[in-house]
Design a protein around this motif. Structure first.
Motif, PDB file in Angstrom:
ATOM      1  N   GLY A  80       0.800  -1.227   0.000  1.00  0.00           N
ATOM      2  CA  GLY A  80       0.000   0.000   0.000  1.00  0.00           C
ATOM      3  C   GLY A  80       0.823   1.262   0.000  1.00  0.00           C
ATOM      4  O   GLY A  80       2.039   1.236  -0.170  1.00  0.00           O
ATOM      5  N   HIS A  84      -3.794   5.065  -0.601  1.00  0.00           N
ATOM      6  CA  HIS A  84      -4.672   3.901  -0.432  1.00  0.00           C
ATOM      7  C   HIS A  84      -5.145   3.840   1.029  1.00  0.00           C
ATOM      8  O   HIS A  84      -6.346   3.665   1.311  1.00  0.00           O
ATOM      9  CB  HIS A  84      -3.861   2.659  -0.810  1.00  0.00           C
ATOM     10  N   CYS A  88      -8.959   3.833   2.592  1.00  0.00           N
ATOM     11  CA  CYS A  88      -9.404   2.654   3.356  1.00  0.00           C
ATOM     12  C   CYS A  88      -9.750   3.049   4.801  1.00  0.00           C
ATOM     13  O   CYS A  88     -10.771   2.622   5.337  1.00  0.00           O
ATOM     14  CB  CYS A  88      -8.310   1.585   3.390  1.00  0.00           C
ATOM     15  N   THR A 129      -8.625   3.498  -5.185  1.00  0.00           N
ATOM     16  CA  THR A 129      -9.296   2.901  -4.023  1.00  0.00           C
ATOM     17  C   THR A 129     -10.672   3.531  -3.816  1.00  0.00           C
ATOM     18  O   THR A 129     -11.632   2.840  -3.451  1.00  0.00           O
ATOM     19  CB  THR A 129      -8.398   3.040  -2.777  1.00  0.00           C
ATOM     20  N   ASP A 209      -1.946  -5.461   5.386  1.00  0.00           N
ATOM     21  CA  ASP A 209      -3.308  -5.939   5.125  1.00  0.00           C
ATOM     22  C   ASP A 209      -4.235  -4.788   4.739  1.00  0.00           C
ATOM     23  O   ASP A 209      -5.457  -4.987   4.619  1.00  0.00           O
ATOM     24  CB  ASP A 209      -3.864  -6.630   6.367  1.00  0.00           C
ATOM     25  N   ASP A 211      -6.750  -2.580   3.437  1.00  0.00           N
ATOM     26  CA  ASP A 211      -7.756  -2.853   2.407  1.00  0.00           C
ATOM     27  C   ASP A 211      -9.121  -2.350   2.852  1.00  0.00           C
ATOM     28  O   ASP A 211      -9.359  -2.096   4.034  1.00  0.00           O
ATOM     29  CB  ASP A 211      -7.825  -4.358   2.124  1.00  0.00           C
ATOM     30  N   GLY A 284      -6.893  -3.638   7.797  1.00  0.00           N
ATOM     31  CA  GLY A 284      -7.903  -4.336   7.010  1.00  0.00           C
ATOM     32  C   GLY A 284      -8.527  -5.476   7.808  1.00  0.00           C
ATOM     33  O   GLY A 284      -8.907  -6.503   7.233  1.00  0.00           O
TER      34      GLY A 284
END
Lengths: 347, 347
Positions: A80, A84, A88, A129, A209, A211, A284
């Protein structure tokens, strides 16, 4: 520079161009930055109006609002980058309140001397994103600070979502007897950041992670489960999240430490680095509180997205210890509430 | 420390206490900062829920959203401070879209080593101005960056307002023939900041004009005037605002330079400093575009708040020069669109 960006903006500046203080003034240079760098990525009818504030349609429901500033170091890391992460982070916070994320603001504090190509990559990443999340970036701001008073890019995103559930999804809805489910394995984000920052090499690169949590949360909501609380496990990790919820709701929490998934690579890295994966930041992962009778159905849904999703514990009436960990031998220990994140500037 | 703050928070820290990196982690120290410093000032039922996102009632109308990050140097200046500025800036932007400001988020990027007493003064100042504006601070965030990567305090505020007028108040509504009114004298904010930054002494201290524009804007809206556009004159001053509106609407603008009010002290300081007051930032002044037939009534209302309010020009169909200035002898000159603010980090 990524292909998506390059195709939309054919070289509006030389590779040696950098951000100057004048880009943050209210003049033509700032306008050019807006027109050539931000607008091609964030374009939508609302942003196009070019006014002090953006006008959005009547949401016709209660709304949720969340804000976060992102100061992660380095700006780009395995899995990332700050752009991003900035999408997120705020989208996920809205989801945790049971809201459907709709609109975002994006405000940049740039440091004089930042290469334009770095900014372009980060903005392209944000746009990608945001599209995946189905949110529109409707208003923004750019400030430039003199060299030595920033760190390349700081980003604030503030999000607005529309409430979809009637019952409040919040720490205040947690009940003794609730099951606690974890959506995936812990520790990847913190370990990925620390590895690259400290130049550590492990057998395989550990990726963040970081996301969007849109898909698992929407699947849970669609299933009509009686969700009491959702909480993503960012700064302070699982430990801080459980402590905050226990304190807010005045309950105690029991965790089965064997049920908490941590992959081998992260476990190994944490041992070397002296970190406890239960306190490491994720970007995430989330925990879910709901009636124990619905835990099986919820776990089935979570495992459609991540096989490691697990039922990790339960809520009981307030006792002396807010959060306890039980191991395979039945021994329990107190999970401490750390005074601060083990790693600064993780997000 | 101001009296208001001191009475609410009896010495929660020693005068030597400073912000540490751990205050920005997701642990108990960050929680303590929230509980002892932010919550006592920003308390309201929404903020009390302590969740990732805050839930607000259904606005039942179109909404306006605006975001700004504030990086002004120094943090405290004659006539204001970064906290007061962070509320005024975002509240005023919402007003410029004809929206009634309702809710604000507040996100802080603090530099390691910042004295807690400085932070406390700034937060108290924000709370006072928010109360005056009738807005609630409903969600927030605190990050801490290591020493040498910030400048004490950076603040992002993002505001949500509820639209009150049917017709869009925006650059797109400006018409040839419109009168242009200015709400007060120009240049105080920029000159106040520069004076203190450079240690300049003038005969009298020039105070920033930084203030809420709630009262004059609400009076204009209440009067049922056919307001086409409102624009506050921040970075880049009057010059940048007129250029942006002319470019957005594809019109030309004529300004009577004798009608633009600038007080003696600011005019003198600008001469010494080599600044043009038309390009200096203000934080409590705006221009108003409306049909010429309503200019007299609008001016009467504006003068209830500031005697120097003035009709400064008019809009005409697009010509070669976007913004022209006419002086007392009838000579016209082009008002340039500067490439950037004359003073960096003015807001």
């Amino acid at each position: 520079m990524d292909a998506d960006f390059a195709s939309q903006c054919p070289a509006p500046w030389a590779s040696s161009d950098t951000v100057t203080l004048a880009h943050g003034g209210g003049g033509s240079l700032g306008q050019r930055l807006l027109d050539r760098l931000f607008r091609p990525h964030f374009s939508n009818p609302v942003l196009a109006t070019a006014h002090d504030a953006s006008v959005l349609p009547n949401p016709a429901a209660a709304i949720a609002v969340s804000t976060d500033s992102f100061v992660v170091r380095p700006l780009e890391f395995p899995g990332g980058d700050i752009g991003h992460l900035a999408i997120c982070g705020t989208v996920n916070d809205l989801l945790m309140a049971g809201a459907r994320p709709r609109w975002l603001s994006a405000a940049f504090i740039l440091e004089e001397g930042l290469p334009m190509t770095t900014l372009a990559r980060v903005v392209a990443s944000m746009a990608r994103t945001a599209r995946r999340a189905g949110v529109e970036i409707v208003t923004g701001d750019t400030k430039v600070v003199d060299r030595g008073h920033g760190d390349g890019i700081y980003i604030n995103t503030t999000g607005i979502g529309v409430l979809t559930s009637q019952a409040p999804i919040a720490p205040s809805s947690v009940q003794p007897g609730d099951a606690i489910l974890l959506s995936g394995d812990l520790g990847r984000h913190g370990v990925a950041i620390l590895s690259v920052r400290e130049g550590l090499k492990f057998e395989s690169t550990i990726e963040s992670d970081c996301d969007l949590l849109l898909e698992p949360v929407e699947a849970l909501l669609r299933a009509g489960l009686d969700i009491h609380c959702l909480r993503d496990l960012t700064r302070g990790g699982l430990g801080a999240a459980l402590h905050e919820i226990a304190a807010t709701r005045q309950v105690s929490i029991d965790i089965d430490s064997e049920a908490v998934p941590v992959c081998e690579a992260v476990r190994g890295a944490c041992e070397v680095l002296g970190l406890d994966p239960l306190h490491v930041a994720n970007e995430g992962r989330f925990v879910l509180f709901l009636p124990a009778t619905q835990a099986g159905e919820a776990l089935r849904i979570l495992r459609q997205f991540r096989a490691e999703a697990s039922r990790i514990g339960s809520v009981r009436p307030l006792a002396t210890v807010p959060v306890s960990l039980r191991n395979a031998y039945g021994t329990t220990r107190v999970l401490p509430y750390l005074s601060g994140e083990q790693l600064p500037r993780i997000c």
